[in-house]
Write a protein that holds these residues in place. Structure first.
Motif, PDB file in Angstrom:
ATOM      1  N   GLU A 228       0.749  -1.415  -0.067  1.00  0.00           N
ATOM      2  CA  GLU A 228      -0.235   0.186   0.328  1.00  0.00           C
ATOM      3  C   GLU A 228       1.079   0.983  -0.131  1.00  0.00           C
ATOM      4  O   GLU A 228       1.927   1.097   0.715  1.00  0.00           O
ATOM      5  CB  GLU A 228      -1.062  -0.044   1.585  1.00  0.00           C
ATOM      6  CG  GLU A 228      -2.343  -0.859   1.055  1.00  0.00           C
ATOM      7  CD  GLU A 228      -2.141  -1.938   1.526  1.00  0.00           C
ATOM      8  OE1 GLU A 228      -1.448  -2.570   2.827  1.00  0.00           O
ATOM      9  OE2 GLU A 228      -2.997  -3.078   0.754  1.00  0.00           O
ATOM     10  N   GLY A 229       0.467   2.428  -0.611  1.00  0.00           N
ATOM     11  CA  GLY A 229       1.389   3.500  -0.997  1.00  0.00           C
ATOM     12  C   GLY A 229       2.374   3.525  -1.350  1.00  0.00           C
ATOM     13  O   GLY A 229       3.054   4.712  -1.670  1.00  0.00           O
ATOM     14  N   GLN A 230       2.821   2.557  -2.342  1.00  0.00           N
ATOM     15  CA  GLN A 230       3.559   2.324  -3.398  1.00  0.00           C
ATOM     16  C   GLN A 230       3.495   2.269  -4.768  1.00  0.00           C
ATOM     17  O   GLN A 230       2.526   2.275  -4.939  1.00  0.00           O
ATOM     18  CB  GLN A 230       4.368   1.024  -3.146  1.00  0.00           C
ATOM     19  CG  GLN A 230       5.126   1.230  -1.286  1.00  0.00           C
ATOM     20  CD  GLN A 230       5.454  -0.605  -1.045  1.00  0.00           C
ATOM     21  OE1 GLN A 230       5.421  -1.109  -1.784  1.00  0.00           O
ATOM     22  NE2 GLN A 230       6.232  -0.974   0.062  1.00  0.00           N
TER      23      GLN A 230
ATOM     24  N   HIS B 119      11.166  -4.325  -0.025  1.00  0.00           N
ATOM     25  CA  HIS B 119       9.694  -3.944   0.847  1.00  0.00           C
ATOM     26  C   HIS B 119       9.086  -2.621   0.292  1.00  0.00           C
ATOM     27  O   HIS B 119       8.584  -1.226   1.037  1.00  0.00           O
ATOM     28  CB  HIS B 119      10.402  -3.153   2.220  1.00  0.00           C
ATOM     29  CG  HIS B 119      10.334  -4.549   3.763  1.00  0.00           C
ATOM     30  ND1 HIS B 119      10.353  -4.762   4.967  1.00  0.00           N
ATOM     31  CD2 HIS B 119      11.059  -5.483   3.389  1.00  0.00           C
ATOM     32  CE1 HIS B 119      10.573  -5.958   4.987  1.00  0.00           C
ATOM     33  NE2 HIS B 119      10.804  -6.545   4.188  1.00  0.00           N
ATOM     34  N   SER B 120       9.930  -2.553  -1.011  1.00  0.00           N
ATOM     35  CA  SER B 120       9.638  -0.940  -1.942  1.00  0.00           C
ATOM     36  C   SER B 120       8.758  -1.221  -3.414  1.00  0.00           C
ATOM     37  O   SER B 120       8.625  -2.931  -3.353  1.00  0.00           O
ATOM     38  CB  SER B 120      10.495  -0.030  -1.908  1.00  0.00           C
ATOM     39  OG  SER B 120      10.050   0.992  -1.971  1.00  0.00           O
ATOM     40  N   ALA B 121       8.520  -0.265  -4.674  1.00  0.00           N
ATOM     41  CA  ALA B 121       7.754  -1.082  -5.307  1.00  0.00           C
ATOM     42  C   ALA B 121       8.474  -1.553  -6.054  1.00  0.00           C
ATOM     43  O   ALA B 121      10.752  -1.479  -6.132  1.00  0.00           O
ATOM     44  CB  ALA B 121       8.099   0.933  -5.711  1.00  0.00           C
TER      45      ALA B 121
END
Ligand SMILES: [Zn+2]
Length: 437
Positions: A82-84, A409-411
């Protein structure tokens, strides 16, 4: 083979095994679906190995002739997206442009699947290990490993498993993450920092915001946060970090001259190291205020303000000494509570035959790389297995660029097909070598 490996990982990515600190917020059906997938995809493993379940985590036991064993860890739960801003579906498992794209490809479904593939392949070749091989696959690593790793470690202890070495995710073969490096470095994590959360609470009297006092709980909390950010703990050189920089120094160009004498020149060298967040984390305990909460209406003076401080504690310090440090910095007025207690891990010795064997395995797969000791600032399941062996190595058999590391842990997390091949090759070779001696 590459096709099969990529397809296996793609299928694994498509099952969104998102873990949550609150087990009730996890989708049990999804985790079961993943376990069913493993059983279907790796029929030989499920036929020949003992499989024990600990919640949704699984322990495989591949009995050898000897009692002595080897333990390899991986996990299949993943973090949210979420949010990425992803340019592909994080759970689409898309294979394109030489990559498998999606959440978990690097952390840690890649390792999990390639480990399964390696074992399945060895079984097809009728390979029989001398030593007993244990594979512990966690389903809650990202949320602390209490339901998985902790239980599996306790079980292994209880049955008296004689574990020689432990391999878990961790460092990787880094091509450009270390500035000035003239050679790829294979970073073997010998230790991890302690990841502890402190909760700060300030209380106030509340009241109507139309007649406010000059400051309230939120304002006072802001001042404390500023103090934390402006007063980081002292820099310190630990033996692991010293060994790491000394091993890298010959391949670091002009700055290598300084790094090679890091022990003597630490007051100078540390000034450079603290300038980048990556190297800063090697030489001190760090604090990061990650959450803040206070007030619940626009026109009410907040009666309470809370903040969460995530601390990464360097070897040689402890949760208690860090608590004392915070207390001294912040004064008596604030309540400080430890809400997650994780001491820094023990340090695996590296002047050993065990380290040497791993070094050889890494070089066999990755060729001309420099194998160096490494301190992990992140936490992994390995710390829960400390009672079982002193030889714990944290290494993922994958070549990573700076960009790859940033995607964890990111996009746009993704793994190249070349890496998939290498990981599979590494695990197969490692299992063969380690199970024989
Ligand atoms: Zn992981």
């Amino acid at each position: 083979m590459t096709q099969r490996l990529a397809e296996s990982l793609s299928l694994a990515v498509q099952i969104p095994t998102l873990s949550h600190a609150d087990p009730d917020k996890e989708d049990r059906k999804v985790f079961q679906e993943f376990l069913d997938f493993l059983e279907e995809r790796y029929p030989k493993m499920y036929e020949k190995l003992e499989v024990k379940r600990f919640g949704d985590s699984i322990l495989y036991i591949w009995r050898g002739k000897k009692e002595e064993g080897e333990l390899i860890l991986a996990h299949y739960d993943v973090v949210p997206h979420e949010g990425q801003e992803w340019s592909a579906d994080p759970f689409g498992g898309e294979i394109s442009d030489g990559y498998v794209i999606g959440r978990g490809t690097l952390d840690d479904k890649g390792n999990c699947i390639l480990l399964h593939e390696a074992v399945e392949s060895l079984l097809r070749e009728k390979f029989k290990p001398e030593k007993t091989i244990y594979l512990a696959i966690g389903a809650d690593e990202e949320v602390g490993g209490r339901r998985g790793a902790v239980q599996m470690a306790a079980y292994l202890k209880e049955i008296g498993a004689q574990i020689h070495t432990i391999l878990d995710e961790g460092g990787a073969v880094s091509v450009d993450a270390i500035k000035g490096g003239e050679k790829p470095f294979a970073l073997i994590g010998l230790a991890e920092k302690g990841a502890t959360n402190f909760k700060l609470t300030l209380r106030g009297s509340g009241g109507h915001s139309s007649m406010p006092p000059p400051s309230n709980a939120i304002g006072r909390m802001a001042k404390l946060i500023q103090k934390i950010e402006e007063n980081p703990p002292k820099v310190r050189l630990t033996p692991t970090v010293q060994a790491m920089f000394e091993a890298m120094a010959p391949f670091m160009g002009s700055q290598g001259k300084l790094l090679g004498k890091i022990r003597k020149l630490f007051p100078i060298v540390s000034k450079f190291l603290v300038a980048s967040p990556t190297t800063n984390a090697f030489v001190r305990t760090t604090f990061c205020v990650t959450m803040i909460d206070g007030g619940n209406a626009p026109n009410v003076i907040p009666a309470k303000a809370e903040a969460i401080v995530n601390a990464r504690i360097l070897q040689g310090e402890s949760v208690e000494s860090v608590m004392t440090y915070l207390r001294k910095q912040l004064g008596e007025e604030v309540e400080i509570e430890v809400i997650l207690h994780e001491e820094p891990s023990r340090v695996t010795p590296h002047d050993t035959q065990e380290f040497q064997l791993l070094k050889e395995s890494v070089e066999y797969t990755f060729g001309d790389v420099e194998v160096v000791p490494y301190l992990m600032s992140g936490a992994s399941d390995a710390r829960h297995y400390q009672a079982l062996s002193e030889h714990i190595f944290r290494f993922s058999p994958v070549v990573m660029t700076k960009e790859d590391i940033a995607s964890i842990h990111s996009a746009d997390e993704k793994i190249s097909l070349d890496n998939i091949d290498k990981g599979f090759f590494f695990f197969k070779d490692y299992l063969k070598q380690r199970s024989m001696r």
